[in-house]
Design an enzyme around this catalytic site. Structure first.
Site, PDB file in Angstrom:
ATOM      1  N   LYS A  14      19.640   6.863   8.390  1.00 46.17           N
ATOM      2  CA  LYS A  14      19.099   5.856   9.307  1.00 46.17           C
ATOM      3  C   LYS A  14      20.200   5.240  10.182  1.00 46.17           C
ATOM      4  CE  LYS A  14      15.107   4.501   6.421  1.00 46.17           C
ATOM      5  NZ  LYS A  14      14.414   3.328   5.793  1.00 46.17           N
ATOM      6  N   TYR A  54       5.889   6.676  10.960  1.00 48.46           N
ATOM      7  CA  TYR A  54       5.617   5.695   9.902  1.00 48.46           C
ATOM      8  C   TYR A  54       4.172   5.192   9.934  1.00 48.46           C
ATOM      9  CZ  TYR A  54      10.385   4.929   8.034  1.00 48.46           C
ATOM     10  OH  TYR A  54      11.599   5.046   7.380  1.00 48.46           O
ATOM     11  N   PHE A  62       5.829  -5.351   7.906  1.00 51.75           N
ATOM     12  CA  PHE A  62       7.150  -4.923   8.367  1.00 51.75           C
ATOM     13  C   PHE A  62       7.101  -3.739   9.343  1.00 51.75           C
ATOM     14  CE2 PHE A  62       6.340  -2.894   4.206  1.00 51.75           C
ATOM     15  CZ  PHE A  62       6.510  -1.548   4.508  1.00 51.75           C
ATOM     16  N   THR A  96      13.904   1.389  -2.873  1.00 50.20           N
ATOM     17  CA  THR A  96      13.785   0.976  -1.466  1.00 50.20           C
ATOM     18  C   THR A  96      14.703  -0.205  -1.148  1.00 50.20           C
ATOM     19  OG1 THR A  96      11.488   1.712  -1.526  1.00 50.20           O
ATOM     20  CG2 THR A  96      12.130   0.280   0.301  1.00 50.20           C
ATOM     21  N   ARG A 107      21.469   4.415  -1.804  1.00 50.52           N
ATOM     22  CA  ARG A 107      21.120   3.074  -1.317  1.00 50.52           C
ATOM     23  C   ARG A 107      21.946   1.988  -1.995  1.00 50.52           C
ATOM     24  NH1 ARG A 107      14.592   4.079  -0.718  1.00 50.52           N
ATOM     25  NH2 ARG A 107      14.571   4.468   1.534  1.00 50.52           N
ATOM     26  N   ASN A 117      18.381   0.323   4.775  1.00 50.49           N
ATOM     27  CA  ASN A 117      18.679   0.929   3.483  1.00 50.49           C
ATOM     28  C   ASN A 117      19.209   2.362   3.592  1.00 50.49           C
ATOM     29  OD1 ASN A 117      16.289   2.130   4.149  1.00 50.49           O
ATOM     30  ND2 ASN A 117      15.117   1.341   2.427  1.00 50.49           N
ATOM     31  N   HIS A 120      16.112   7.740   4.451  1.00 47.41           N
ATOM     32  CA  HIS A 120      14.688   7.981   4.195  1.00 47.41           C
ATOM     33  C   HIS A 120      14.555   9.282   3.426  1.00 47.41           C
ATOM     34  CE1 HIS A 120      10.386   8.704   4.882  1.00 47.41           C
ATOM     35  NE2 HIS A 120      10.751   9.954   5.082  1.00 47.41           N
ATOM     36  N   GLU A 131       6.398  15.796   7.307  1.00 50.36           N
ATOM     37  CA  GLU A 131       7.573  15.171   7.935  1.00 50.36           C
ATOM     38  C   GLU A 131       8.548  16.213   8.478  1.00 50.36           C
ATOM     39  OE1 GLU A 131       9.146  12.388   5.054  1.00 50.36           O
ATOM     40  OE2 GLU A 131       7.469  11.011   5.353  1.00 50.36           O
TER      41      GLU A 131
HETATM   42  N1  UDP Z   1      10.601  -1.661   4.383  1.00 54.17           N
HETATM   43  C1  UDP Z   1      10.905  -2.937   4.838  1.00 54.17           C
HETATM   44  N2  UDP Z   1      10.383  -4.008   4.171  1.00 54.17           N
HETATM   45  C2  UDP Z   1       9.596  -3.879   3.079  1.00 54.17           C
HETATM   46  C3  UDP Z   1       9.304  -2.584   2.604  1.00 54.17           C
HETATM   47  C4  UDP Z   1       9.824  -1.489   3.290  1.00 54.17           C
HETATM   48  O1  UDP Z   1      11.604  -3.089   5.834  1.00 54.17           O
HETATM   49  O2  UDP Z   1       9.158  -4.885   2.509  1.00 54.17           O
HETATM   50  C5  UDP Z   1      11.160  -0.509   5.093  1.00 54.17           C
HETATM   51  C6  UDP Z   1      12.289   0.134   4.317  1.00 54.17           C
HETATM   52  O3  UDP Z   1      13.335   0.427   5.216  1.00 54.17           O
HETATM   53  C7  UDP Z   1      11.673   1.387   3.755  1.00 54.17           C
HETATM   54  C8  UDP Z   1      10.616   1.738   4.807  1.00 54.17           C
HETATM   55  O4  UDP Z   1      10.152   0.469   5.259  1.00 54.17           O
HETATM   56  O5  UDP Z   1      12.635   2.403   3.594  1.00 54.17           O
HETATM   57  C9  UDP Z   1       9.444   2.527   4.305  1.00 54.17           C
HETATM   58  O6  UDP Z   1       8.893   1.851   3.177  1.00 54.17           O
HETATM   59  P1  UDP Z   1       8.525   2.650   1.845  1.00 54.17           P
HETATM   60  O7  UDP Z   1       7.760   1.729   0.978  1.00 54.17           O
HETATM   61  O8  UDP Z   1       7.890   3.954   2.213  1.00 54.17           O
HETATM   62  O9  UDP Z   1       9.961   2.874   1.166  1.00 54.17           O
HETATM   63  P2  UDP Z   1      10.818   4.204   0.953  1.00 54.17           P
HETATM   64  O10 UDP Z   1       9.863   5.342   0.757  1.00 54.17           O
HETATM   65  O11 UDP Z   1      11.688   4.372   2.165  1.00 54.17           O
HETATM   66  O12 UDP Z   1      11.639   3.925  -0.282  1.00 54.17           O
HETATM   67 MG    MG Z   2       8.231   5.947   1.871  1.00 50.51          MG
END
Ligand code: UDP
Ligand code: MG
Length: 138
Positions: A14, A54, A62, A96, A107, A117, A120, A131
């Protein structure tokens, strides 16, 4: 009979990590953990593309910030391949929220916050296919 389960998954380095020039270092971590990087490119996407990528999160509070962020600077998108690559990549990435991520995860090591973070990774084999097509189907 020996069963093999080679999978592909989509990984994104990212903007926060690319901006700190961590992409080389993160790619080395994947390779050292046995992932092959079968395709990769450094790109910058439009916000509208981030919104499509997304879309599953479109109702989340968010969502707007997330899409603005993913399109805010260069990213590195990669197809990673390995036995059980989808789960293996999720484990290597960590939780996450970097504050909740285990020691030794990407992470934990590089993540700044839940939004910044650093990486992805696809969350299922089915989504990995979607994807990978999103970024690599021409
Ligand atoms: N995210 C955020 N705030 C939140 C939850 C998620 O900014 O409260 C962002 C975070 O960068 C995350 C992305 O949204 O990587 C996608 O969320 P997901 O739950 O799919 O997490 P991931 O699969 O990336 O662990
Ligand atoms: Mg995800």
């Amino acid at each position: 009979m020996i069963m093999s389960n080679t999978e592909q998954t989509l990984s994104i380095i990212k903007p926060d990590a690319v901006e700190r020039n961590l992409d080389k270092e993160i790619k080395e971590i994947f390779k050292n953990k046995g992932f092959s990087i079968v395709n990769e490119k450094k790109i910058k996407i439009e916000k509208s593309e981030a919104e499509r990528f997304y879309k599953v999160h479109e109702t989340k509070p968010f969502y707007n910030d997330l899409c603005a962020y993913l399109s805010s600077g260069p990213i590195v998108v990669m197809i990673l391949e390995k036995e059980n690559a989808v789960l293996g990549n999720r484990e290597l990435m960590g939780a996450t929220n970097p504050n909740d991520a285990e020691e030794g995860t990407i992470r934990k090591k590089y993540g700044i916050s839940i939004d910044k973070n650093s990486v992805h990774g696809s969350d299922s084999v089915e989504n990995a296919k979607i994807e990978i097509d999103f970024f690599f189907k021409d």
